[in-house]
Design an enzyme around this catalytic site. Structure first.
Site, PDB file in Angstrom:
ATOM      1  N   SER A 336       0.718  -1.352  -0.112  1.00  0.00           N
ATOM      2  CA  SER A 336       0.053   0.059  -0.032  1.00  0.00           C
ATOM      3  C   SER A 336       0.845   1.056  -0.196  1.00  0.00           C
ATOM      4  CB  SER A 336      -0.745  -0.034   1.236  1.00  0.00           C
ATOM      5  OG  SER A 336      -1.724  -1.189   1.098  1.00  0.00           O
ATOM      6  N   HIS A 434      -7.532  -0.639   5.741  1.00  0.00           N
ATOM      7  CA  HIS A 434      -7.080  -2.242   6.042  1.00  0.00           C
ATOM      8  C   HIS A 434      -7.266  -2.450   7.695  1.00  0.00           C
ATOM      9  CE1 HIS A 434      -5.718  -2.890   1.895  1.00  0.00           C
ATOM     10  NE2 HIS A 434      -4.910  -1.764   1.810  1.00  0.00           N
TER      11      HIS A 434
END
Length: 504
Positions: A336, A434
């Site tokens: 990410s 997340h």
């Protein structure tokens, strides 16, 4: 964005696609002419706005006739859609303001029923429940009926998604501070959350054989790592890659949220090996080399669906798909970006420079190395030199500067992800996403994104959020209920170093 010549060259190689594209273009043109025929300009004619709203927003039926009232003609919904789409930005604001303010909840009726409910507390349960039901019904905004009817006509759901995008822009830009606009947003979000519930979504795998219109949209919507050309796109849907999207029957051919996955031997620590690797473009997949699934990009395509939970469910569905295809696969992780880290760091450095507290941010030895590398004097000059250096990204081209800055930037980034909070939750939006899903903040990676965008956003650092499938439910509950972030030893070690060496 893929150039038009390339698009047409690609389309011309597939005749059926070309014919279908021409047909759709013709249909769009005819739709446009219909839109123009229906449109009624608002500028300079306040009456037209008031007239169309009075005509298309039907009165709320009485409680007794709520199930017996005939639906309004479909043309009412179409008229409003075409009317609204003909307006400019300022006129749309005027329509939405009047719609939300003049056609909302009947507050007088609500107050009367609320008082009646208090008076019936000593009555029998059946009476109390009936009054509660009447009160609940009275809380329905008048315009909600219009929204429901619009959703039933062709293109209506997409129209409402775009309408909410306009409402969100109004709120974020503070073009209107009206509580009625916020209430309209809440109503739209509630309706869209029902219409786009996971049971009504279709999981679609995007391949090179998918319609070119879909491939073009996948390219256009890619918000994390922009697609450079058709070869790049072909790589991202080819061997050792997977691309999935959620679609909805009410918005055919329109991906709602898109997830790109890399199939690798180990958990990737840099994006270059994923988006710039073309060696396997024409190779056959070797199942023995597929041990991990790396979620390296997830993009929501519809601004109007902000806050409607889609990405979380998409990841879970994709995990099940991959487990079915690769039963031996046990490693699932994101790779990410860290948007906002560089701007946060710039703010911290500016604050420290003004307060003369630069020595609190780095260790004494690190400041000496920065002073030598930047040829600056100790104290404020060195802090300002470091701030400018990070802002220009020139340090990435110097092995010495990169070595000097790595330990400091890594622990500062770890603190930014783990320690910087908003209302108790992670400040960074990607981290928050997340962590809500139950992932573990697993590993920070140095020089993971050396693209200009990656260096500008996060000093080239990326992070893996690891999905341990037997722990995600527990981790999600800990984070959402107790605001506890589950992190690995590496991340916690960097946070500990930050707390030891820095004083924020």
């Amino acid at each position: 964005m893929i150039s038009h010549p390339v698009i047409w060259a690609f389309r011309s190689s597939v005749r059926c696609w070309q014919h279908r594209t021409v047909l759709k273009a013709a249909l769009r043109a005819s739709d446009f002419s219909v839109c123009r025929w229906y449109s009624t300009p608002v500028r300079g004619s306040v009456t037209s706005m008031e007239e169309i709203l009075a005509r298309v927003v039907a009165p709320v039926p009485t409680y007794e006739t709520r199930d017996k009232s005939p639906p309004p003609p479909e043309s009412n919904s179409l008229d409003f859609m075409h009317f609204y789409n003909s307006l400019n930005k300022d006129d749309k604001l005027g329509v939405l303001t009047k719609l939300s303010q003049d056609f909302g909840v009947d507050h007088k009726s609500v107050s009367e029923l609320a008082a009646k409910l208090l008076d019936t507390q000593l009555r029998d349960l059946a009476t109390i429940l009936q009054v509660e039901d009447r009160l609940r019904y009275s809380l329905t905004p008048q315009y909600k009926q219009l929204l429901n009817h619009i959703s039933r006509v062709e293109g209506g759901v997409k129209f409402l998604v775009d309408l909410r995008a306009d409402v969100l822009e109004i709120i974020s830009s503070k073009a209107s501070e009206s509580p009625h606009i916020r209430d309209l947003n809440g109503t739209l979000k509630s309706l869209l959350s029902e219409w786009f519930s996971v049971g009504l979504l279709h999981l679609e795998r995007i391949t090179w054989q998918s319609p070119c219109e879909i491939l073009q949209k996948i390219s256009q919507y890619e918000a994390v790592h922009p697609v450079r050309n058709w070869t790049d796109l072909k790589r991202r849907v080819g061997p050792y890659r997977r691309c999935y999207a959620f679609t909805h029957a009410a918005m055919p051919g329109e991906p709602l949220v898109v997830l790109h996955v890399a199939l690798t031997e180990d958990i990737s620590d840099n994006i270059q090996s994923i988006v710039r690797e073309f060696a396997t473009l024409h190779s056959e997949e070797d199942v023995n080399k597929v041990n991990a699934a790396i979620f390296y990009s997830i993009s929501s395509t519809q601004a109007g669906l902000q806050g409607v939970e889609l990405g979380n469910y998409l990841i879970k569905r994709v995990v099940r798909e991959l487990q079915s295809e690769f039963p031996h696969m046990s490693q699932f992780s994101s790779l990410s970006p860290i948007p906002g880290f560089s701007s946060w760091l710039q703010g911290v450095l500016s604050q420290y420079r003004k307060e003369g507290r630069g020595s609190d941010l780095l260790s004494e030895q690190e400041w000496k190395e920065v002073e030598q590398a930047t040829d600056s004097a100790p104290g404020t000059p060195a802090t300002e030199a470091l701030r400018k250096l990070i802002g220009t990204s020139e340090w990435m081209h110097s092995e010495r500067l990169s070595r000097v800055l790595e330990p400091a930037l890594m622990r500062l980034c770890a603190w930014y992800l783990y320690g910087e909070k908003r209302r108790g939750y992670a400040l960074n939006p990607v981290a928050n996403f997340h962590l809500q899903n139950g992932a573990t903040m697993w590993r920070l990676n140095w020089h993971a994104d050396t693209s200009p965008r990656g260096v500008a956003n996060s000093c080239g650092i990326m992070v893996n959020y690891r999905y341990f499938l037997n722990e995600t439910s527990k981790n999600s509950a800990l984070y959402l209920q107790n605001k506890v972030i589950t992190a690995s030893e590496q991340v916690l070690g960097l946070v500990s170093q930050f707390q030891k060496n820095s004083k924020l």
